[in-house]
Structures are given as C-alpha cells and as structure tokens.
Design a protein around this motif. Structure first.
Motif, mmCIF file in Angstrom:
data_model
loop_
_atom_site.group_PDB
_atom_site.id
_atom_site.type_symbol
_atom_site.label_atom_id
_atom_site.label_comp_id
_atom_site.label_asym_id
_atom_site.label_seq_id
_atom_site.Cartn_x
_atom_site.Cartn_y
_atom_site.Cartn_z
ATOM 1 N N GLN A 1 6.457 -11.205 139.100
ATOM 2 C CA GLN A 1 7.728 -12.050 139.070
ATOM 3 C C GLN A 1 8.983 -11.300 138.954
ATOM 4 O O GLN A 1 9.877 -11.704 139.744
ATOM 5 C CB GLN A 1 7.638 -13.171 137.747
ATOM 6 N N LEU A 2 8.861 -10.325 138.298
ATOM 7 C CA LEU A 2 10.255 -9.399 138.317
ATOM 8 C C LEU A 2 10.320 -8.734 139.730
ATOM 9 O O LEU A 2 11.391 -8.732 140.097
ATOM 10 C CB LEU A 2 9.889 -8.350 137.301
ATOM 11 N N GLN A 3 9.392 -8.448 140.307
ATOM 12 C CA GLN A 3 9.598 -7.978 141.567
ATOM 13 C C GLN A 3 9.910 -8.717 142.709
ATOM 14 O O GLN A 3 10.987 -8.588 143.431
ATOM 15 C CB GLN A 3 7.916 -7.093 142.056
ATOM 16 N N LEU A 4 9.510 -9.926 142.544
ATOM 17 C CA LEU A 4 9.657 -11.388 143.582
ATOM 18 C C LEU A 4 11.311 -11.376 143.203
ATOM 19 O O LEU A 4 11.953 -11.560 144.014
ATOM 20 C CB LEU A 4 8.831 -12.272 143.089
ATOM 21 N N ASN A 5 11.601 -11.527 141.861
ATOM 22 C CA ASN A 5 13.197 -11.808 141.655
ATOM 23 C C ASN A 5 14.021 -10.674 142.294
ATOM 24 O O ASN A 5 15.149 -10.898 142.797
ATOM 25 C CB ASN A 5 13.211 -11.855 140.064
ATOM 26 N N GLU A 6 13.535 -9.379 142.236
ATOM 27 C CA GLU A 6 14.484 -8.177 142.677
ATOM 28 C C GLU A 6 14.482 -8.531 144.181
ATOM 29 O O GLU A 6 15.598 -8.071 144.787
ATOM 30 C CB GLU A 6 13.671 -7.001 142.113
ATOM 31 N N ILE A 7 13.361 -8.610 144.812
ATOM 32 C CA ILE A 7 13.484 -9.015 146.295
ATOM 33 C C ILE A 7 14.558 -10.117 146.799
ATOM 34 O O ILE A 7 15.192 -9.939 147.629
ATOM 35 C CB ILE A 7 12.015 -9.300 146.929
ATOM 36 N N MET B 1 3.708 -5.531 129.356
ATOM 37 C CA MET B 1 4.077 -6.781 130.479
ATOM 38 C C MET B 1 2.959 -6.763 131.530
ATOM 39 O O MET B 1 2.307 -5.879 131.490
ATOM 40 C CB MET B 1 5.360 -6.034 131.371
ATOM 41 N N ASP B 2 2.384 -7.950 131.477
ATOM 42 C CA ASP B 2 1.202 -8.282 132.295
ATOM 43 C C ASP B 2 1.452 -8.341 133.888
ATOM 44 O O ASP B 2 2.719 -8.333 134.110
ATOM 45 C CB ASP B 2 0.392 -9.522 131.778
ATOM 46 N N ILE B 3 0.227 -8.183 134.670
ATOM 47 C CA ILE B 3 0.643 -8.305 136.096
ATOM 48 C C ILE B 3 1.546 -9.250 136.500
ATOM 49 O O ILE B 3 2.300 -9.358 137.542
ATOM 50 C CB ILE B 3 -0.774 -8.128 136.941
ATOM 51 N N CYS B 4 1.221 -10.432 135.843
ATOM 52 C CA CYS B 4 2.112 -11.813 136.524
ATOM 53 C C CYS B 4 3.457 -11.665 136.364
ATOM 54 O O CYS B 4 4.396 -11.847 137.226
ATOM 55 C CB CYS B 4 1.800 -13.041 135.773
ATOM 56 N N GLN B 5 3.858 -10.981 135.026
ATOM 57 C CA GLN B 5 5.540 -10.633 134.692
ATOM 58 C C GLN B 5 5.968 -9.664 135.644
ATOM 59 O O GLN B 5 7.024 -9.975 136.330
ATOM 60 C CB GLN B 5 5.553 -10.220 133.208
ATOM 61 N N GLN B 6 5.094 -8.642 135.896
ATOM 62 C CA GLN B 6 5.612 -7.761 136.740
ATOM 63 C C GLN B 6 5.932 -8.211 138.329
ATOM 64 O O GLN B 6 6.760 -7.892 138.950
ATOM 65 C CB GLN B 6 4.476 -6.446 136.868
#
Length: 148
Positions: A8-14, A1-6
């Motif tokens: 985006q996942l973190q933003l979705n979790e927030i 998983m690249d940094i952009c996907q990580q």
C-alpha cells in the motif's frame, strides 16, 4: 510492517509521483509528437491528417470520464444554448437519482459542483478556464463522480 502495508505504501508513492508529473488534463500537444512515441505504428499518419492536436489525460482509472466530459465541454465552450441544456439536465437529474435510492445530500453536493463548473465555463467561455476547472482535483473528481 507486513507485506500488505508495504504494498500500500508503494502504491501510494506511485500515485503521488504520477500526480506530480502528469496533469489531469494537458494543454494541446501537436499530434506530430506521437510519431516519436509510436514510430512503428502506421496509424499515426492517419491521425495526423484528421487531428492537429491531442490532449493527454492522466491514467488514473477515471480517464475515460474525464476525457469525455472535457471533450464535450470544450466542443461547447461557446455554445451557450447547449451549456444551458446540459445545466438543466444536470439540475433535473438529482430528483431522478433520489427516487432510485441515492442519498439526497450526496447527490445534491455533486450536482452543485458540476453546475458550478458549467457556470464557470458559461461565464468564462475559454479554454484556459476549462483546463483550470479540470486540473483542480476537487472539481474534476466531482465531475467524474457525476458521470459515473
């Protein structure tokens, strides 16, 4: 998983955590509670002289529109004449937006939901109904889209 996907996942979790912990529109909160949060700000005492309550609005980028619409409708909960006027303006706006190039069915869908909200408030005429409408993401998001 690249940094952009990580990211985006973190933003979705927030966003998910915020949605679970903060309503789109809160119930009334005594302004005195602001003293604890803003103890060093002298303006709170002035606010408390003017306003007994506040409502918190979720800070999701649509807060201004949601707060404006809620405040307007809350002020006019029992003003049938103003609600009828707003309903007619909402209904008539569709044709003007279509002339400006907006897609007919998209504008009509948004308009129909906003009119449903107005009709709900007109029939119920109470604060709880208003809060329920605004705390429903589908209703609230359409109202924000309409105002934008």
């Amino acid at each position: 998983m690249d940094i952009c996907q990580q990211t985006q996942l973190q933003l979705n979790e927030i966003e998910r955590e915020i949605a679970e912990s903060q309503p789109l529109v809160s119930n009334k909160i005594p302004t005195a509670q602001l003293q604890n949060e803003y103890a060093s700000d002298d303006k709170i005492a002035e606010l408390m002289k003017t306003y007994k309550y506040i409502r918190r609005i979720r800070g999701d980028g649509n807060g201004f529109y949601r707060a404006f619409a809620f405040g307007y409708l809350e002020k006019n909960l029992n003003n049938k004449k103003e609600l009828e006027r707003f309903r007619q303006l909402t209904y008539d706006l569709k044709d003007q937006l279509v002339k400006l190039g907006y897609l007919d069915f998209t504008v009509e869908d948004v308009r129909d939901v906003v009119i449903e909200i107005i009709d709900n408030i007109y029939k119920e005429g109470n604060e709880q109904s208003l809060i329920e409408n605004f705390c429903s993401p589908s209703y609230s998001d359409y109202l924000v889209a309409y105002l934008r």
